[in-house]
Write an enzyme that holds these catalytic residues in place. Structure first.
Site, PDB file in Angstrom:
ATOM      1  N   CYS A  79     -12.495  14.416  -0.805  1.00 54.69           N
ATOM      2  CA  CYS A  79     -11.529  13.999   0.201  1.00 54.69           C
ATOM      3  C   CYS A  79     -10.158  13.964  -0.417  1.00 54.69           C
ATOM      4  O   CYS A  79      -9.988  14.278  -1.592  1.00 54.69           O
ATOM      5  CB  CYS A  79     -11.920  12.656   0.810  1.00 54.69           C
ATOM      6  SG  CYS A  79     -11.545  11.288  -0.228  1.00 54.69           S
ATOM      7  N   ARG A 129     -14.920  11.872  -5.017  1.00 51.29           N
ATOM      8  CA  ARG A 129     -15.489  10.521  -4.956  1.00 51.29           C
ATOM      9  C   ARG A 129     -16.993  10.667  -4.985  1.00 51.29           C
ATOM     10  O   ARG A 129     -17.649  10.703  -3.960  1.00 51.29           O
ATOM     11  CB  ARG A 129     -15.012   9.804  -3.689  1.00 51.29           C
ATOM     12  CG  ARG A 129     -13.549   9.516  -3.736  1.00 51.29           C
ATOM     13  CD  ARG A 129     -13.045   8.980  -2.423  1.00 51.29           C
ATOM     14  NE  ARG A 129     -13.384   7.585  -2.199  1.00 51.29           N
ATOM     15  CZ  ARG A 129     -13.033   6.925  -1.097  1.00 51.29           C
ATOM     16  NH1 ARG A 129     -12.369   7.537  -0.146  1.00 51.29           N
ATOM     17  NH2 ARG A 129     -13.366   5.659  -0.943  1.00 51.29           N
ATOM     18  N   ARG A 157      -7.443   5.291  11.448  1.00 54.77           N
ATOM     19  CA  ARG A 157      -8.700   4.852  10.841  1.00 54.77           C
ATOM     20  C   ARG A 157      -8.563   3.433  10.304  1.00 54.77           C
ATOM     21  O   ARG A 157      -9.558   2.711  10.195  1.00 54.77           O
ATOM     22  CB  ARG A 157      -9.086   5.777   9.682  1.00 54.77           C
ATOM     23  CG  ARG A 157      -9.507   7.160  10.112  1.00 54.77           C
ATOM     24  CD  ARG A 157      -9.900   7.980   8.921  1.00 54.77           C
ATOM     25  NE  ARG A 157     -10.900   7.272   8.125  1.00 54.77           N
ATOM     26  CZ  ARG A 157     -11.250   7.613   6.899  1.00 54.77           C
ATOM     27  NH1 ARG A 157     -10.699   8.652   6.312  1.00 54.77           N
ATOM     28  NH2 ARG A 157     -12.144   6.926   6.247  1.00 54.77           N
TER      29      ARG A 157
HETATM   30  C1  UD1 Z   1     -14.055   1.297  -1.508  1.00 59.15           C
HETATM   31  C2  UD1 Z   1     -13.105   1.125  -0.349  1.00 59.15           C
HETATM   32  C3  UD1 Z   1     -11.793   1.849  -0.615  1.00 59.15           C
HETATM   33  C4  UD1 Z   1     -11.227   1.413  -1.950  1.00 59.15           C
HETATM   34  C5  UD1 Z   1     -12.262   1.530  -3.060  1.00 59.15           C
HETATM   35  C6  UD1 Z   1     -11.795   0.947  -4.386  1.00 59.15           C
HETATM   36  C7  UD1 Z   1     -14.573   0.892   1.561  1.00 59.15           C
HETATM   37  C8  UD1 Z   1     -15.103   1.489   2.827  1.00 59.15           C
HETATM   38  N1  UD1 Z   1     -13.726   1.653   0.849  1.00 59.15           N
HETATM   39  O1  UD1 Z   1     -14.358   2.684  -1.612  1.00 59.15           O
HETATM   40  O2  UD1 Z   1     -10.890   1.537   0.426  1.00 59.15           O
HETATM   41  O3  UD1 Z   1     -10.119   2.238  -2.264  1.00 59.15           O
HETATM   42  O4  UD1 Z   1     -13.451   0.814  -2.701  1.00 59.15           O
HETATM   43  O5  UD1 Z   1     -11.462  -0.391  -4.252  1.00 59.15           O
HETATM   44  O6  UD1 Z   1     -14.875  -0.235   1.222  1.00 59.15           O
HETATM   45  N2  UD1 Z   1     -17.414   6.204  -8.463  1.00 59.15           N
HETATM   46  C9  UD1 Z   1     -18.240   7.092  -9.133  1.00 59.15           C
HETATM   47  N3  UD1 Z   1     -19.539   7.216  -8.719  1.00 59.15           N
HETATM   48  C10 UD1 Z   1     -20.044   6.515  -7.675  1.00 59.15           C
HETATM   49  C11 UD1 Z   1     -19.198   5.608  -6.993  1.00 59.15           C
HETATM   50  C12 UD1 Z   1     -17.889   5.472  -7.410  1.00 59.15           C
HETATM   51  O7  UD1 Z   1     -17.799   7.753 -10.081  1.00 59.15           O
HETATM   52  O8  UD1 Z   1     -21.238   6.673  -7.360  1.00 59.15           O
HETATM   53  C13 UD1 Z   1     -15.999   6.038  -8.880  1.00 59.15           C
HETATM   54  C14 UD1 Z   1     -15.025   6.561  -7.824  1.00 59.15           C
HETATM   55  O9  UD1 Z   1     -14.828   7.956  -7.937  1.00 59.15           O
HETATM   56  C15 UD1 Z   1     -13.776   5.767  -8.129  1.00 59.15           C
HETATM   57  C16 UD1 Z   1     -14.333   4.417  -8.585  1.00 59.15           C
HETATM   58  O10 UD1 Z   1     -15.689   4.649  -8.967  1.00 59.15           O
HETATM   59  O11 UD1 Z   1     -13.067   6.360  -9.198  1.00 59.15           O
HETATM   60  C17 UD1 Z   1     -14.273   3.333  -7.515  1.00 59.15           C
HETATM   61  O12 UD1 Z   1     -14.913   3.790  -6.331  1.00 59.15           O
HETATM   62  P1  UD1 Z   1     -15.668   2.781  -5.342  1.00 59.15           P
HETATM   63  O13 UD1 Z   1     -15.360   1.390  -5.738  1.00 59.15           O
HETATM   64  O14 UD1 Z   1     -17.077   3.198  -5.221  1.00 59.15           O
HETATM   65  O15 UD1 Z   1     -14.932   3.093  -3.958  1.00 59.15           O
HETATM   66  P2  UD1 Z   1     -15.579   3.172  -2.526  1.00 59.15           P
HETATM   67  O16 UD1 Z   1     -16.695   2.214  -2.389  1.00 59.15           O
HETATM   68  O17 UD1 Z   1     -15.807   4.606  -2.162  1.00 59.15           O
END
Ligand code: UD1
Length: 416
Positions: free
Chosen positions: A115, A120, A394
């Site tokens: 995205c 992500r 959104r």
């Molecule tokens: C949630 C929020 C978003 C916010 C983000 C960080 C929702 C719906 N969205 O997104 O608004 O910007 O938290 O506070 O609540 N990562 C990995 N592998 C994974 C999961 C995450 O590498 O399986 C990495 C991501 O690429 C990123 C970091 O971890 O660099 C944080 O992501 P994450 O906290 O999971 O964000 P979201 O839950 O997608």
């Protein structure tokens, strides 16, 4: 549709903050864990909220949504497959994976694509569910998870991911035995989900930096009002600062905004806290600052773009690093079209403050980037046009109405 904003007005007054979108989305996913009614209050009228409702309807829930209350009832059938269309529209739809797997022993959910804020991945979600006993395979562009009864396990998240923590909390709540999630996210929205799950009968404790989940055989219905949206609140508070006005965000939890208000004070804005309200008063050009995003209680990545908009007008050079989403700087090119002087390298923006910005034709690439463009346009000389409202809608309910209430000149127009 697009927005037309005539910049230059100081925004002043009070804005009432909605419930947190990022708490409503997991709460709706959690309703899949039970066959009893789940009622969620304070749900904001947003596109993402409608998307998650469509997702759980498709999976077998009957949902009504009126006056901020989502009532979720079972229809008797729970289906294991979410459609691509929904997960493509909103990545958080992926959160249904854990609940479906825990309930049905099978879940088929499309992989969220890349995205506009960079890649992500969902590897932590899948690793965690594997640790609970899921078998994972990829089938074209969906993941297929199967399992007997999930069983508790100890799993250390490589990073305190919000989505992965929520996914594992939900799945572990119905697992056999105890799960320890090490290095979990402790964002307010995650703790709000914990509160809802506890109301549903889940047994979750915080234990020395871990979340310990004692699985139960079944969960029951519950009623829950979500926490206020600290990201919406933060955006309006920055609007007060960037226009040199005085904005009060009402109906908030000031503790959730502490990282932002600390940074705003360092820029020279005045901050007042009283009960459930936070007021920010700008005045003069902001002082430059160095800021780095971090998991809660650090500075939230979602407020990074709005903060950069503010600092583009600072008296001197600022740096903003975003290690949470190092590629969340796509909107900087748009700010530069308004006269901002910013360069980005290695997940860090170097911002040389300018005396003023000018209006321009802009496109909103994602929710918070769109908010940054709106803020810049409010402070700029002349008129700006912002396209890409689908993204803004959104995350921000009644954006124009709320900004107009604070004194902004802003209109939504049909494209011609
Ligand atoms: C949630 C929020 C978003 C916010 C983000 C960080 C929702 C719906 N969205 O997104 O608004 O910007 O938290 O506070 O609540 N990562 C990995 N592998 C994974 C999961 C995450 O590498 O399986 C990495 C991501 O690429 C990123 C970091 O971890 O660099 C944080 O992501 P994450 O906290 O999971 O964000 P979201 O839950 O997608």
């Amino acid at each position: 549709m697009h927005l037309l904003i005539e910049g230059g007005n100081k925004l002043s007054g009070l804005v009432t903050i909605e419930g947190a979108k990022n708490a409503v989305l997991p709460a709706c996913a959690a309703s899949l864990l039970t066959d009893e009614p789940v009622v969620i209050h304070r749900a904001p009228p947003l596109r993402d909220v409608r998307t998650i409702i469509a997702v759980i309807e498709e999976l077998g829930k009957e949902v009504t949504y009126a006056d901020g209350t989502i009532s979720i009832l079972p229809t008797g059938t729970l289906r294991p497959r979410a459609s691509k269309e929904h997960v493509e529209r909103m990545r958080a739809s992926f959160l249904v994976l854990g609940p479906l797997l825990a309930r049905l022993g099978r879940a088929v959910v499309p992989l969220p694509g890349g995205c506009t804020i960079g890649p992500r991945p969902v590897d932590y979600h899948l690793q965690g569910l594997r640790a609970l006993g899921a078998r994972v395979r990829e089938d074209e562009d969906a993941v297929v998870l199967t399992a007997g009864r999930l069983r508790g396990a100890r799993f250390r998240l490589p990073y305190p991911s919000v989505g992965a923590t929520e996914q594992l909390l939900m799945a572990a709540s119905l697992a056999k035995g105890e799960t320890f999630i090490e290095n979990p996210s402790r964002e307010p929205e995650v703790l709000d989900l914990v509160e809802l799950l506890r109301k549903m009968g889940a047994r979750i404790e915080e234990d020395e930096g871990m979340l310990a989940v004692e699985g139960v055989d079944g969960l029951h219905g519950a009623e829950h009002a979500v926490i206020p949206d600290r990201l919406e609140a933060g955006t309006y508070l920055i609007a007060g600062a960037i226009t040199g006005g005085r904005v009060t965000a009402a109906g908030v939890r000031p503790a959730h905004l502490a990282a932002l208000t600390a940074v705003l004070e360092r820029t020279g804005a005045r901050v007042e806290l009283s009960g459930e309200a936070v007021t920010v008063e700008g005045g003069g050009r902001p002082r430059p600052v160095e800021v780095e995003t971090a998991p809660f209680p650090g500075f939230p990545t979602d407020l990074q773009p709005p903060l950069v908009a503010l600092l583009s007008l600072a008296e001197g050079g600022s740096t903003v690093r975003d290690p949470v989403f190092p590629r969340r700087f796509g909107y900087v090119e748009e700010l530069k079209r308004m006269g901002a002087r910013i360069s980005v390298s290695a997940g860090m923006a170097h911002i040389t403050g300018v005396g003023d910005l000018h209006g321009a034709a802009l496109t909103s690439p994602d929710i918070r980037a769109g908010a940054a463009l709106v803020l810049a346009a409010l402070a700029a000389r002349g008129e700006s046009r912002i396209d890409g409202l689908g993204q803004l809608d959104r995350g921000y309910a009644a954006l124009e109405g709320k900004l107009k209430g604070l004194g902004a000149e802003i209109e939504r127009r049909e494209d011609t």
